[in-house]
Design an enzyme around this catalytic site. Structure first.
Site, PDB file in Angstrom:
ATOM      1  N   ARG A  71       0.818  -1.220   0.000  1.00 34.10           N
ATOM      2  CA  ARG A  71       0.000   0.000   0.000  1.00 34.10           C
ATOM      3  C   ARG A  71       0.855   1.275   0.000  1.00 34.10           C
ATOM      4  O   ARG A  71       0.536   2.257  -0.657  1.00 34.10           O
ATOM      5  CB  ARG A  71      -0.930  -0.011   1.220  1.00 34.10           C
ATOM      6  CG  ARG A  71      -2.085   0.955   1.128  1.00 34.10           C
ATOM      7  CD  ARG A  71      -3.054   0.766   2.286  1.00 34.10           C
ATOM      8  NE  ARG A  71      -3.620  -0.568   2.360  1.00 34.10           N
ATOM      9  CZ  ARG A  71      -4.600  -1.025   1.593  1.00 34.10           C
ATOM     10  NH1 ARG A  71      -5.147  -0.238   0.704  1.00 34.10           N
ATOM     11  NH2 ARG A  71      -5.043  -2.269   1.712  1.00 34.10           N
ATOM     12  N   LEU A  99      -5.755   4.709   0.214  1.00 34.90           N
ATOM     13  CA  LEU A  99      -4.414   5.307   0.113  1.00 34.90           C
ATOM     14  C   LEU A  99      -3.851   5.502   1.502  1.00 34.90           C
ATOM     15  O   LEU A  99      -4.549   5.960   2.405  1.00 34.90           O
ATOM     16  CB  LEU A  99      -4.515   6.656  -0.616  1.00 34.90           C
ATOM     17  CG  LEU A  99      -5.047   6.554  -2.038  1.00 34.90           C
ATOM     18  CD1 LEU A  99      -5.281   7.942  -2.624  1.00 34.90           C
ATOM     19  CD2 LEU A  99      -4.100   5.749  -2.925  1.00 34.90           C
ATOM     20  N   THR A 118     -16.179  11.075  -1.833  1.00 36.12           N
ATOM     21  CA  THR A 118     -17.618  10.970  -1.608  1.00 36.12           C
ATOM     22  C   THR A 118     -17.915   9.561  -1.130  1.00 36.12           C
ATOM     23  O   THR A 118     -17.333   8.583  -1.630  1.00 36.12           O
ATOM     24  CB  THR A 118     -18.441  11.304  -2.869  1.00 36.12           C
ATOM     25  OG1 THR A 118     -19.829  11.179  -2.549  1.00 36.12           O
ATOM     26  CG2 THR A 118     -18.104  10.421  -4.051  1.00 36.12           C
ATOM     27  N   HIS A 119     -18.788   9.481  -0.136  1.00 37.20           N
ATOM     28  CA  HIS A 119     -19.093   8.187   0.484  1.00 37.20           C
ATOM     29  C   HIS A 119     -20.616   8.018   0.517  1.00 37.20           C
ATOM     30  O   HIS A 119     -21.334   8.960   0.869  1.00 37.20           O
ATOM     31  CB  HIS A 119     -18.508   8.151   1.904  1.00 37.20           C
ATOM     32  CG  HIS A 119     -18.796   6.861   2.599  1.00 37.20           C
ATOM     33  ND1 HIS A 119     -18.088   5.703   2.334  1.00 37.20           N
ATOM     34  CD2 HIS A 119     -19.723   6.530   3.525  1.00 37.20           C
ATOM     35  CE1 HIS A 119     -18.564   4.723   3.085  1.00 37.20           C
ATOM     36  NE2 HIS A 119     -19.560   5.189   3.816  1.00 37.20           N
ATOM     37  N   ASP A 155     -12.797   6.768   5.396  1.00 32.57           N
ATOM     38  CA  ASP A 155     -14.113   7.401   5.573  1.00 32.57           C
ATOM     39  C   ASP A 155     -14.147   8.308   6.801  1.00 32.57           C
ATOM     40  O   ASP A 155     -15.136   8.353   7.547  1.00 32.57           O
ATOM     41  CB  ASP A 155     -15.229   6.336   5.634  1.00 32.57           C
ATOM     42  CG  ASP A 155     -15.294   5.534   4.347  1.00 32.57           C
ATOM     43  OD1 ASP A 155     -14.925   6.091   3.295  1.00 32.57           O
ATOM     44  OD2 ASP A 155     -15.685   4.359   4.391  1.00 32.57           O
TER      45      ASP A 155
HETATM   46  C1  GAR Z   1     -20.324   6.087  -5.233  1.00 34.47           C
HETATM   47  O1  GAR Z   1     -21.535   5.786  -4.593  1.00 34.47           O
HETATM   48  C2  GAR Z   1     -19.270   6.407  -4.194  1.00 34.47           C
HETATM   49  O2  GAR Z   1     -19.750   7.058  -3.070  1.00 34.47           O
HETATM   50  C3  GAR Z   1     -18.829   5.017  -3.835  1.00 34.47           C
HETATM   51  O3  GAR Z   1     -18.730   4.362  -5.081  1.00 34.47           O
HETATM   52  C4  GAR Z   1     -19.736   4.866  -5.951  1.00 34.47           C
HETATM   53  C5  GAR Z   1     -19.100   5.195  -7.288  1.00 34.47           C
HETATM   54  O4  GAR Z   1     -20.052   5.263  -8.316  1.00 34.47           O
HETATM   55  N1  GAR Z   1     -17.587   5.047  -3.128  1.00 34.47           N
HETATM   56  C6  GAR Z   1     -17.323   4.247  -2.120  1.00 34.47           C
HETATM   57  O5  GAR Z   1     -18.097   3.399  -1.712  1.00 34.47           O
HETATM   58  C7  GAR Z   1     -15.960   4.435  -1.507  1.00 34.47           C
HETATM   59  N2  GAR Z   1     -15.954   3.944  -0.177  1.00 34.47           N
HETATM   60  P1  GAR Z   1     -19.635   5.411  -9.850  1.00 34.47           P
HETATM   61  O6  GAR Z   1     -18.552   4.375 -10.170  1.00 34.47           O
HETATM   62  O7  GAR Z   1     -20.896   5.173 -10.633  1.00 34.47           O
HETATM   63  O8  GAR Z   1     -19.123   6.800 -10.051  1.00 34.47           O
END
Ligand code: GAR
Length: 201
Positions: A71, A99, A118-119, A155
């Protein structure tokens, strides 16, 4: 100001960023994915830094595991690759690799307080990779999304914006996640735009 976006999956949030006119300079991915193809189709610079190149020797079945994943080296290499392509701010958009602190500390801390995420939950509720499933399992009557500054803890980090969405009767992971992603596609680009505006580049 030049933005790097990190993707691993569908890339629908990347598409929303491009539609919003954000100054996306480069798109990074940790695996081949639709998000990377969207970036290529848009004529953007791309970096594919595959996790598999940073993983210990494959096991007897030819699989590589998380256990051998380097990592720190991966994080440092990604920071260098994004910087080499001119990225000032990094936005994770469904990026599937955590990361470590070496990303944020790289080159004297160039990306400290410069990485956004974004979570798909209202943090601090439901951190982790299964936020949507966990919200359903907990019987929550609402969930939503959180845009935050990323720090080495997963997160976590200062929250910049949140938007709630209802959990509807009969929702499954797909329907609830899609409702949350619709919110993310509005909230994340707008929050990034405000964030970079405040940086005064
Ligand atoms: C989103 O809902 C984002 O919040 C999530 O992956 C999706 C990406 O959507 N991220 C995580 O869960 C990170 N922990 P996309 O590939 O359609 O843009």
């Amino acid at each position: 100001m030049r933005l790097a976006v990190l993707v691993s999956g569908t890339g629908s949030i990347l598409e929303a960023m491009l539609d919003a006119g954000l100054p996306v300079q480069v798109v990074g991915a940790d695996r081949p994915c639709r998000g990377l193809r969207i970036a290529e189709a848009a004529g953007l610079d791309t970096v594919l830094l595959a996790r598999s190149q940073w993983t210990g020797a494959p096991d007897a079945d030819g699989r590589t595991s998380n256990q051998g994943f380097e990592r720190e080296g991966y994080s440092r290499e990604l920071a260098a690759a994004l910087h080499g392509r001119g990225a000032d701010v990094v936005a994770m958009a469904g990026f599937g690799t955590v990361l470590d602190s070496s990303f944020f500390a790289w080159d004297g801390g160039r990306y400290r307080e410069r990485v956004l995420n974004t979570h798909p939950s209202l943090l601090p509720a439901f951190p982790g990779w299964h936020a949507v499933r966990d919200a359903l399992a907990a019987g929550a009557d609402e969930s939503g999304c959180t845009v935050h500054l990323a720090i080495p803890e997963v997160d976590a980090g200062p929250i910049l914006a949140q938007r709630a969405v209802p959990v509807r009767h009969g929702d499954d992971v797909t329907t609830l996640h899609e409702r949350i992603k619709a919110a993310e596609r509005e909230l994340y680009p707008a929050t990034i735009a405000a964030f970079v505006n405040d940086l005064n580049f």
